[in-house]
Structure formats: C-alpha cells, structure tokens
Write an enzyme that holds these catalytic residues in place. Sequence first.
Site, PDB file in Angstrom:
ATOM      1  N   ASP A   1       0.869  -1.183   0.000  1.00 40.97           N
ATOM      2  CA  ASP A   1       0.000   0.000   0.000  1.00 40.97           C
ATOM      3  C   ASP A   1       0.904   1.230   0.000  1.00 40.97           C
ATOM      4  O   ASP A   1       0.987   1.947   0.994  1.00 40.97           O
ATOM      5  CB  ASP A   1      -0.900  -0.046   1.249  1.00 40.97           C
ATOM      6  CG  ASP A   1      -1.866   1.128   1.308  1.00 40.97           C
ATOM      7  OD1 ASP A   1      -1.943   1.898   0.331  1.00 40.97           O
ATOM      8  OD2 ASP A   1      -2.549   1.276   2.343  1.00 40.97           O
TER       9      ASP A   1
ATOM     10  N   CYS B   1      -3.017   4.495  -4.400  1.00 41.31           N
ATOM     11  CA  CYS B   1      -3.728   5.774  -4.448  1.00 41.31           C
ATOM     12  C   CYS B   1      -3.392   6.517  -5.739  1.00 41.31           C
ATOM     13  O   CYS B   1      -3.778   7.673  -5.894  1.00 41.31           O
ATOM     14  CB  CYS B   1      -3.413   6.616  -3.220  1.00 41.31           C
ATOM     15  SG  CYS B   1      -1.661   6.859  -2.975  1.00 41.31           S
TER      16      CYS B   1
HETATM   17  N1  SAH Z   1      -1.348   0.640   4.872  1.00 40.73           N
HETATM   18  C1  SAH Z   1      -1.416   1.787   5.742  1.00 40.73           C
HETATM   19  C2  SAH Z   1      -0.543   2.949   5.306  1.00 40.73           C
HETATM   20  C3  SAH Z   1      -0.545   3.303   3.864  1.00 40.73           C
HETATM   21  S1  SAH Z   1       0.158   4.881   3.468  1.00 40.73           S
HETATM   22  C4  SAH Z   1      -2.850   2.256   5.875  1.00 40.73           C
HETATM   23  O1  SAH Z   1      -3.682   1.986   5.024  1.00 40.73           O
HETATM   24  O2  SAH Z   1      -3.143   2.905   6.876  1.00 40.73           O
HETATM   25  C5  SAH Z   1       1.752   4.536   3.006  1.00 40.73           C
HETATM   26  C6  SAH Z   1       2.698   4.312   4.167  1.00 40.73           C
HETATM   27  O3  SAH Z   1       3.983   4.039   3.593  1.00 40.73           O
HETATM   28  C7  SAH Z   1       2.901   5.506   5.080  1.00 40.73           C
HETATM   29  O4  SAH Z   1       2.720   5.079   6.405  1.00 40.73           O
HETATM   30  C8  SAH Z   1       4.351   5.933   4.839  1.00 40.73           C
HETATM   31  O5  SAH Z   1       4.984   6.406   6.013  1.00 40.73           O
HETATM   32  C9  SAH Z   1       4.978   4.639   4.390  1.00 40.73           C
HETATM   33  N2  SAH Z   1       6.155   4.749   3.519  1.00 40.73           N
HETATM   34  C10 SAH Z   1       6.458   5.694   2.620  1.00 40.73           C
HETATM   35  N3  SAH Z   1       7.590   5.402   1.968  1.00 40.73           N
HETATM   36  C11 SAH Z   1       8.024   4.219   2.473  1.00 40.73           C
HETATM   37  C12 SAH Z   1       9.143   3.383   2.195  1.00 40.73           C
HETATM   38  N4  SAH Z   1      10.040   3.707   1.278  1.00 40.73           N
HETATM   39  N5  SAH Z   1       9.255   2.240   2.884  1.00 40.73           N
HETATM   40  C13 SAH Z   1       8.336   1.879   3.818  1.00 40.73           C
HETATM   41  N6  SAH Z   1       7.265   2.624   4.121  1.00 40.73           N
HETATM   42  C14 SAH Z   1       7.106   3.782   3.465  1.00 40.73           C
END
Ligand code: SAH
Length: 539
Positions: free
Chosen positions: A377, A404
């Site tokens: 996600d 998204c």
């Molecule tokens: N699945 C969760 C969050 C989705 S949003 C939900 O639905 O609530 C995407 C998430 O990815 C965010 O929490 C952001 O901090 C994280 N993120 C962004 N870049 C990332 C990366 N390179 N590695 C791991 N997580 C990351």
Amino acid sequence: MAAKKNERYPLRIQGYGSAGEGVARLEGQAVFVKGALRGELCQVHLLKVGKTAAWGKVDQVLEPSPGRQVPDCPRYPQCGGCQLRHMTYAEELAFKRQKVQDALQRIGGWEGEVTGIHGAKDPDRYRNKIQFPVAEGPKVGFFRARSHDVIDAPDCLLQPMAATRLRGAFRDWMAAHHIPAYDEKAHRGLLRHFYVRTNRKGQSLCAVIANGEALPQEAALVQALRQAEPNLVGVVLSVNQEKTNVILGKTYRTLWGQDYLEDTLCGLEFRLSVPSFYQVNREQAEVLYGRALAFAGLTGRETVVDLYCGIGTITLVMARQAGRAIGAEVIPAAVEDAQANARRNGVENAEFLCADAGQAAQELARRGLRPDVICVDPPRKGISPEVVEAIVQMAPQRVVYVSCDPATLGRDVKRLREGGYLLQQAEAVDLFPRTGHVETVVLLSKLNTKQHIEVELNLDELDLTAAESKATYDKIKAYVLEKYGLKVSSLYISQVKRKCGLDVGQNYNLSKKEDAKVPQCPPEKEAAIIEALKHFRMI
Ligand code: SAH
C-alpha cells in the site's frame, strides 16, 4: 495544430483526463477543457496550444450533460481542495472507474475490466484530518488551486463540523491576540498550519504547527479550543522551523491533554499520533481493507507480509485471519503505533519492522521467508524495482496491491507481470469524493508452472504469424498421430525443432524460472516428430 491561442471552437467532449477535465479533439489532437463534462458540446476558449495538445476553458455550455450540477460550495472552483463539484456524484464515480480502467489498460497493458467502483454513502464531511494553512489576515483555510495563496474558509463541505468549530476558535484567538502568521517566502513569522483530527466518536485532537518553540497566549488558545469543542482530547504544538513545504515539524510538545487520538476501524482499535498516516475517509477505508482482505483469500494458516503498513491497519486486519503477519514501515513513530495497536487488540501473530519497504522486502527474501500473500500500500510514487524484485524472489501465490495513484499502479502491474504475476481483479474505491483522487485495490497471482507453459504456448502461437507455420504444427501432429498413433504437443514439437536447429518462437519452452518443471519430449515421440519434419521437408 493550426488553431491558435484565444480562438474559440464548439467542441464535443469525448471523455475525461486523469484530473477529471474534459477531453475533446481538434484537428486530430487532444484538447483538455477544465470544467467540461463528457458528452457535452461546449464553446471552448483555447488558453494554450502546444505541439501535441491544447488546453482550454469553457466559455459556454451549448449542450449540458445530465451529469452537470451547480457547485454547492461558494469557494469552488477557486479553492484547490475539490475538483469535481460541478459533477453529480454518479458522474464522478463513472469518471473515476474509467480513470482506473484507462491506467491499467494503457500503462499496465491489461486487457481485463475493472469490476466496479465502491462509492461513498455520503460524499460530504468525510475527512477525519484537516491541515489548514495559515496566513496574515488572519486567514485560516485552504490553498487556492495551484498556488500557495491562502483562502480563508469558515467551513468546508469535506470536513466534520468539529473541525469547523475548532478552526473558527483558532482564527479568533489569532485575531484577538495579534499572533503573526508564518510567511514562507520571507521565512518569518510564527503560525504555519492548524491541524485537526477527529475520530468516529467525534473526539478531536489539535496541533498547531509553528516556526517557534512556544506560542504567545498558549493557555488562552487551549481554553478557546476546549470551549468551542467539548470533545477535544488534546492540543499539541509541533515545532517546524525549517524552510520547507513539509507541514509537520519533527518535535512535539503537548499544550494540554493527550498527544494521540484513538479510533476504531474494521472492529479494531487504533492509536494515532499526530504524524502517523491514517486514511482520511474512515468509512471507505473499511470498504477498501475489506476488499483487500477478500483478495488475500486467507484461511487462517497463511503468512502475510504487509509493506508500507503505517500504523498496522491492514497488517492487523489480515493477521486476524492468517497464521502470521509481518508489517514493514519507514516512520519509527508509526511502527511504535503499530506495535502498540497489536498489543491493544490482543493480536499476537503480528510483527513489525521499521525499514524502507525495498530493504525490508529484500531482507525477508534473504532470510528465505516464503509468504503466501504480500500486500503493498505504497504512497503515490508506487513501489520501487527492488520491491518488485523481492516480491518475485519471495514468490507468494498472491499479491494484493492497494494504490492511491492508478498511473504508478499501471506501471507496477506491468513490472510485476514481467516477474510472473498476472492481474486477476481490480476494483476502485472512492476514498476522496469531490476530488480527482481515487483508490484502487487489485489482486495479482503467480502463474504456476503448468499455467506458465500454457500461456507461453499461446503467446507463441500468436507469434507465428505466417498461416503456413501454424498449419505446420497441426500437420505434424496429424501426421504423427496417423503414422505412429502418438499424440504430441506443440511444446514437444518446438523442443525437437530447436534440437534440429530450426527457428521456433521466442517464448517456446523457455521457462522464466530456474526451478520450473517443463515436461521434456520422450525419445519415442522425438523420433516420430523427426520423421514428420523430414516428411514435410523441414529438415
Ligand atoms: N497501509 C497503511 C498505510 C498506507 S500509506 C494504511 O492503510 O493505513 C503509506 C505508508 O507508507 C505511510 O505510512 C508511509 O509512512 C509509508 N512509507 C512511505 N515510503 C516508504 C518506504 N520507502 N518504505 C516503507 N514505508 C514507506
């Protein structure tokens, strides 16, 4: 194009661009028309004419669409918050379904159909988090479309009434005590943003984002906010003294109450700290996670990996129906929230790693983890090639991709297909009514070896464009059957042809996986095929 800037043309709108703008054709080229609906005939004023496309605005709608409506907000379309208030919600959903379909088809090369779009029961007042930019005036509201000018907005149809009341109290406090707003160009002044997050019960948490470690009149602010909103649970100061357009600062100080909010989602309780990601539309997030769970096809025994897990929402929803779930997330505070959320819900089979998704996935692959399901996600930029590589290496049966941004999803679907994962099902979920954004959840599944060969054969048969080459395969089969009483497959014929140094289509019999078990032509059949090749004078 011969058409020129500032000329006007009556144009029929044929569809939508990715932001919901109308698209017409003029002299064979695309014209993007803001505010025009599909099917309409509009008098279009050309604002910009490029080499391959033009952009215009509607001067007059000559034949309106039944999907058109009078915008129900006085700040539309100047405010940059909403893009689709000139459409009915039904038209908006049709546009969004098509947007996802177009991206998966044109970018992802998918031939299937998006099953449908899950629309919101109520397209208004759904946002559980608002971050109001602040400017001198005082103005507390939203950025004008494509600008950083602040529009003062006493209310917004996307936000709950609690946010409206808190914003009003904050603005009055600012005005009463002459508290300066931050000026981003000069990097001077104090107040940058005002943040409100509200839960299902109607409780709120506020944060003031300031270019300073303290506020004048802090006690008066807390009092004003508590008076405006009795269900307030905390007020936090977030210090951001950097020259950046990142909203939140790195340090926090609680001015009153608690520094987190609790909410329930899919029957689980979550603790949300100010910077943690949480879907802004709770009701539709439940629909989205429900579909992701259905796509995962869990029976209680599986190992699930959830990359980009945030505070562990999807991880915990899946853990309840799986043997084990592992979440990975890059923001430490979110991982702490995720661990606390697992404990608070008594979920014992979930673990969390704080790492970049690519690194976490590669590390899990190196440790030899073989999950049954991987869920991703990611933010709008999608997943990196390292993540694709690690997924292929871990070889789960299913990949559930929550996105998204349909464009980066399309790109990643294509990359995953190259790694042996085929898109099976796609559904859109409208988490952001009245804006141009849409969420998508898709299921990809790994081709097993048997299917793999079959698909390759089919692809190859398409490769054989010359009718006679195709006929040759059938003739060889018929000859071998008649003369030797043996049935031979196209695969066996291709193997023998290759052995004899004959040209075969590229895909034949070349498995992409080292451990794939490709059946080999037995010697008896090989001899029969060689006889047939001689008979047809191919060797
Ligand atoms: N699945 C969760 C969050 C989705 S949003 C939900 O639905 O609530 C995407 C998430 O990815 C965010 O929490 C952001 O901090 C994280 N993120 C962004 N870049 C990332 C990366 N390179 N590695 C791991 N997580 C990351």
